[in-house]
Motif scaffolding. Structure first.
Motif, PDB file in Angstrom:
ATOM      1  N   MET A   1       0.849  -1.197   0.000  1.00  0.00           N
ATOM      2  CA  MET A   1       0.000   0.000   0.000  1.00  0.00           C
ATOM      3  C   MET A   1       0.878   1.237   0.000  1.00  0.00           C
ATOM      4  O   MET A   1       1.803   1.367   0.788  1.00  0.00           O
ATOM      5  CB  MET A   1      -0.896   0.010   1.242  1.00  0.00           C
ATOM      6  CG  MET A   1      -1.739   1.275   1.367  1.00  0.00           C
ATOM      7  SD  MET A   1      -2.713   1.253   2.890  1.00  0.00           S
ATOM      8  CE  MET A   1      -3.500   2.838   2.772  1.00  0.00           C
ATOM      9  N   LYS A   2       0.595   2.169  -0.883  1.00  0.00           N
ATOM     10  CA  LYS A   2       1.398   3.380  -0.977  1.00  0.00           C
ATOM     11  C   LYS A   2       0.481   4.584  -1.023  1.00  0.00           C
ATOM     12  O   LYS A   2      -0.450   4.634  -1.803  1.00  0.00           O
ATOM     13  CB  LYS A   2       2.277   3.332  -2.225  1.00  0.00           C
ATOM     14  CG  LYS A   2       3.128   4.577  -2.412  1.00  0.00           C
ATOM     15  CD  LYS A   2       3.963   4.447  -3.654  1.00  0.00           C
ATOM     16  CE  LYS A   2       4.751   5.718  -3.904  1.00  0.00           C
ATOM     17  NZ  LYS A   2       5.531   5.654  -5.135  1.00  0.00           N
ATOM     18  N   GLN A   3       0.748   5.552  -0.174  1.00  0.00           N
ATOM     19  CA  GLN A   3      -0.056   6.766  -0.130  1.00  0.00           C
ATOM     20  C   GLN A   3       0.879   7.954  -0.084  1.00  0.00           C
ATOM     21  O   GLN A   3       1.837   7.974   0.682  1.00  0.00           O
ATOM     22  CB  GLN A   3      -0.953   6.768   1.108  1.00  0.00           C
ATOM     23  CG  GLN A   3      -1.845   7.995   1.213  1.00  0.00           C
ATOM     24  CD  GLN A   3      -2.675   7.971   2.470  1.00  0.00           C
ATOM     25  OE1 GLN A   3      -2.505   7.112   3.311  1.00  0.00           O
ATOM     26  NE2 GLN A   3      -3.563   8.928   2.602  1.00  0.00           N
ATOM     27  N   ASN A  75      -3.208  13.049   7.264  1.00  0.00           N
ATOM     28  CA  ASN A  75      -3.244  11.934   8.211  1.00  0.00           C
ATOM     29  C   ASN A  75      -3.271  12.509   9.623  1.00  0.00           C
ATOM     30  O   ASN A  75      -3.600  13.672   9.823  1.00  0.00           O
ATOM     31  CB  ASN A  75      -2.048  11.000   7.996  1.00  0.00           C
ATOM     32  CG  ASN A  75      -0.725  11.732   8.092  1.00  0.00           C
ATOM     33  OD1 ASN A  75      -0.674  12.911   8.431  1.00  0.00           O
ATOM     34  ND2 ASN A  75       0.352  11.042   7.796  1.00  0.00           N
ATOM     35  N   LEU A 137       3.670   7.295   2.575  1.00  0.00           N
ATOM     36  CA  LEU A 137       3.441   6.068   3.325  1.00  0.00           C
ATOM     37  C   LEU A 137       3.748   4.880   2.424  1.00  0.00           C
ATOM     38  O   LEU A 137       3.098   4.685   1.398  1.00  0.00           O
ATOM     39  CB  LEU A 137       1.993   6.012   3.813  1.00  0.00           C
ATOM     40  CG  LEU A 137       1.635   4.905   4.808  1.00  0.00           C
ATOM     41  CD1 LEU A 137       2.392   5.093   6.115  1.00  0.00           C
ATOM     42  CD2 LEU A 137       0.129   4.889   5.048  1.00  0.00           C
ATOM     43  N   ASP A 139       4.339   0.743   2.681  1.00  0.00           N
ATOM     44  CA  ASP A 139       4.271  -0.476   3.500  1.00  0.00           C
ATOM     45  C   ASP A 139       4.116  -0.145   4.983  1.00  0.00           C
ATOM     46  O   ASP A 139       4.813  -0.697   5.847  1.00  0.00           O
ATOM     47  CB  ASP A 139       5.518  -1.340   3.281  1.00  0.00           C
ATOM     48  CG  ASP A 139       5.623  -1.841   1.848  1.00  0.00           C
ATOM     49  OD1 ASP A 139       4.565  -2.045   1.221  1.00  0.00           O
ATOM     50  OD2 ASP A 139       6.753  -2.009   1.364  1.00  0.00           O
ATOM     51  N   ASN A 140       3.213   0.801   5.270  1.00  0.00           N
ATOM     52  CA  ASN A 140       2.897   1.215   6.646  1.00  0.00           C
ATOM     53  C   ASN A 140       4.044   1.936   7.343  1.00  0.00           C
ATOM     54  O   ASN A 140       3.993   2.145   8.563  1.00  0.00           O
ATOM     55  CB  ASN A 140       2.452   0.020   7.500  1.00  0.00           C
ATOM     56  CG  ASN A 140       1.103  -0.518   7.057  1.00  0.00           C
ATOM     57  OD1 ASN A 140       0.206   0.255   6.708  1.00  0.00           O
ATOM     58  ND2 ASN A 140       0.954  -1.832   7.054  1.00  0.00           N
ATOM     59  N   ASN A 141       5.073   2.311   6.600  1.00  0.00           N
ATOM     60  CA  ASN A 141       6.151   3.141   7.142  1.00  0.00           C
ATOM     61  C   ASN A 141       5.984   4.559   6.606  1.00  0.00           C
ATOM     62  O   ASN A 141       5.837   4.760   5.399  1.00  0.00           O
ATOM     63  CB  ASN A 141       7.521   2.592   6.747  1.00  0.00           C
ATOM     64  CG  ASN A 141       7.781   1.222   7.338  1.00  0.00           C
ATOM     65  OD1 ASN A 141       7.493   0.977   8.505  1.00  0.00           O
ATOM     66  ND2 ASN A 141       8.307   0.315   6.531  1.00  0.00           N
ATOM     67  N   LEU A 142       5.999   5.549   7.511  1.00  0.00           N
ATOM     68  CA  LEU A 142       5.772   6.937   7.121  1.00  0.00           C
ATOM     69  C   LEU A 142       7.110   7.655   6.973  1.00  0.00           C
ATOM     70  O   LEU A 142       7.941   7.640   7.886  1.00  0.00           O
ATOM     71  CB  LEU A 142       4.921   7.647   8.174  1.00  0.00           C
ATOM     72  CG  LEU A 142       4.540   9.104   7.875  1.00  0.00           C
ATOM     73  CD1 LEU A 142       3.702   9.201   6.600  1.00  0.00           C
ATOM     74  CD2 LEU A 142       3.782   9.708   9.059  1.00  0.00           C
ATOM     75  N   GLU A 165      12.437   8.798   8.364  1.00  0.00           N
ATOM     76  CA  GLU A 165      11.315   7.946   8.750  1.00  0.00           C
ATOM     77  C   GLU A 165      10.725   8.476  10.051  1.00  0.00           C
ATOM     78  O   GLU A 165      11.457   8.818  10.986  1.00  0.00           O
ATOM     79  CB  GLU A 165      11.762   6.502   8.952  1.00  0.00           C
ATOM     80  CG  GLU A 165      10.613   5.570   9.326  1.00  0.00           C
ATOM     81  CD  GLU A 165      11.064   4.150   9.607  1.00  0.00           C
ATOM     82  OE1 GLU A 165      10.192   3.276   9.762  1.00  0.00           O
ATOM     83  OE2 GLU A 165      12.286   3.912   9.679  1.00  0.00           O
ATOM     84  N   THR A 167       8.746   7.187  13.023  1.00  0.00           N
ATOM     85  CA  THR A 167       8.337   5.910  13.604  1.00  0.00           C
ATOM     86  C   THR A 167       7.024   6.070  14.365  1.00  0.00           C
ATOM     87  O   THR A 167       6.560   7.179  14.632  1.00  0.00           O
ATOM     88  CB  THR A 167       9.412   5.373  14.560  1.00  0.00           C
ATOM     89  OG1 THR A 167       9.448   6.196  15.741  1.00  0.00           O
ATOM     90  CG2 THR A 167      10.783   5.372  13.897  1.00  0.00           C
ATOM     91  N   LYS A 168       6.449   4.943  14.744  1.00  0.00           N
ATOM     92  CA  LYS A 168       5.200   4.975  15.512  1.00  0.00           C
ATOM     93  C   LYS A 168       5.401   5.611  16.881  1.00  0.00           C
ATOM     94  O   LYS A 168       4.455   6.104  17.493  1.00  0.00           O
ATOM     95  CB  LYS A 168       4.644   3.554  15.640  1.00  0.00           C
ATOM     96  CG  LYS A 168       4.133   2.987  14.320  1.00  0.00           C
ATOM     97  CD  LYS A 168       3.609   1.579  14.478  1.00  0.00           C
ATOM     98  CE  LYS A 168       2.959   1.086  13.184  1.00  0.00           C
ATOM     99  NZ  LYS A 168       3.871   1.126  12.035  1.00  0.00           N
TER     100      LYS A 168
END
Length: 258
Positions: A1-3, A75, A137, A139-142, A165, A167-168
Motif C-alpha cells: 500500500m502506498k499513499q 493523516n 506512506l 508499506d505502513n512506514n511513514l 522515517e 516511527t510509531k
C-alpha cells in the motif's frame, strides 16, 4: 500500500516581525509565502508544540525574528515549521505533531533555509521545485522528504532531499539523502527522480531530459545497492555533482556553508 501526502515549506519575505508562538499561520498549498501573510487563517498552537519550540529559541544565541506555520497533512500527523532569521542566518525547524495523541516528535529537523529563502532570491537560475516537503506512506512506514537548497559559489549549486522515517513512537530517523537536481560550474544540469527505491537520472539538454542512468537505493541502510550508467562521460556525477564521497553524501547530504 502506498499513499502520498503533499505539503509545502514556507518562508516569509524579510521576516520583519516576530510572531508569538501561541498563534500559527495555517498553510495547505505548496507555494512559498513571499509576503507578510495576513490573509491565511491562524489558530492556536498546541501547548506541546509551543513548549518544544521555546526550547529551540532558547538555544539560539543570535537575535532573531520568527514565523510559525502549520502545514496540513491528510493523516493524524501535522507538520509545524518554525522559520528563524537574523538577516544572515535563516534556519527552518521542522516538528511533526500527532494531533490525535497530542504528542510532538521526540526530535526536530533543522535545515538551512538561506539559499532557498524568498524563492531563491539573488539567483538567476531556480532549482527548487514544489513540493518542498512531502510525506509518503510505504508499506505502513511513514517518511518525510525535505528539500534543502545548497550552494558553494559558482562550483556547485543543488537541491538535496533528506528522507526521514517517522516511527510509531514519533522518532525522526534520517534514512538517506540524495541530490535531486544539480548545476555544475560547467553548466551541466542533472535531474534525478526518486520512485520508491529507484533513482532515475537525467541530463537537461535544451529543456529536454535525456536519460543517463539509474541507481537502486537501500533506504533502510542508507546506501547505494546498485547502479546503471548509460553515459560514460557522466558516470562520475550519476549520484552527485558535489565532488563529495558518495557514502558520506547519502548519509548526511551536503553540509558546506558558503
Amino acid at each position: 500500500m502506498k499513499q502520498i501526502l503533499v505539503v509545502g515549506l514556507f518562508l516569509l519575505n524579510g521576516l520583519s516581525y516576530s510572531q508569538n508562538l501561541d498563534k500559527t499561520i495555517i498553510r495547505d498549498d505548496n507555494d512559498y509565502v513571499l509576503y507578510n501573510d495576513t490573509n491565511s487563517p491562524t489558530e492556536s498552537t498546541p501547548n506541546e508544540v509551543v513548549t518544544e519550540f521555546e526550547k529551540v529559541l532558547k538555544s539560539i544565541k543570535y537575535l532573531k525574528t520568527t514565523v510559525l506555520f502549520k502545514i496540513k497533512n491528510n493523516n493524524d500527523i501535522d507538520t509545524y515549521a518554525l522559520v528563524v532569521n537574523d538577516g544572515l542566518n535563516k534556519e527552518i525547524f521542522i516538528l511533526p505533531y500527532n494531533h490525535l495523541e497530542k504528542r510532538v516528535a521526540n526530535n526536530y529537523i533543522k535545515i538551512n533555509g538561506k539559499w532557498g529563502f524568498n524563492s531563491e532570491n539573488g539567483f538567476d537560475f531556480k532549482l527548487l521545485d514544489y513540493p518542498n516537503i512531502k510525506t509518503e506512506l510505504i508499506d505502513n512506514n511513514l517518511y518525510i522528504y525535505l528539500k534543502e537548497r545548497v550552494h558553494n559559489g559558482n562550483s556547485y549549486n543543488a537541491v538535496v532531499t533528506k528522507v526521514f522515517e517517522i516511527t510509531k513512537d514519533l522518532d525522526l530517523n534520517l534514512k538517506f539523502c540524495y541530490e535531486e537536481v544539480c548545476l555544475t560550474g560547467d553548466g551541466i544540469k542533472i535531474i534525478r527522480v526518486l520512485k520508491e527505491d529507484n533513482l532515475f537520472c537525467y541530463k537537461n539538454e535544451d529543456n529536454k531530459l535525456r536519460y543517463i542512468g539509474s541507481l537502486v537505493i537501500d533506504r533502510e541502510n542508507g546506501k547505494i545497492e546498485s547502479r546503471q550508467c548509460d553515459d560514460n562521460d557522466l558516470c562520475e556525477i550519476l549520484f552527485t555533482c558535489s565532488g563529495e564521497n558518495e557514502h558520506s553524501f547519502i548519509k548526511s547530504g551536503y553540509n558546506f556553508e558558503y
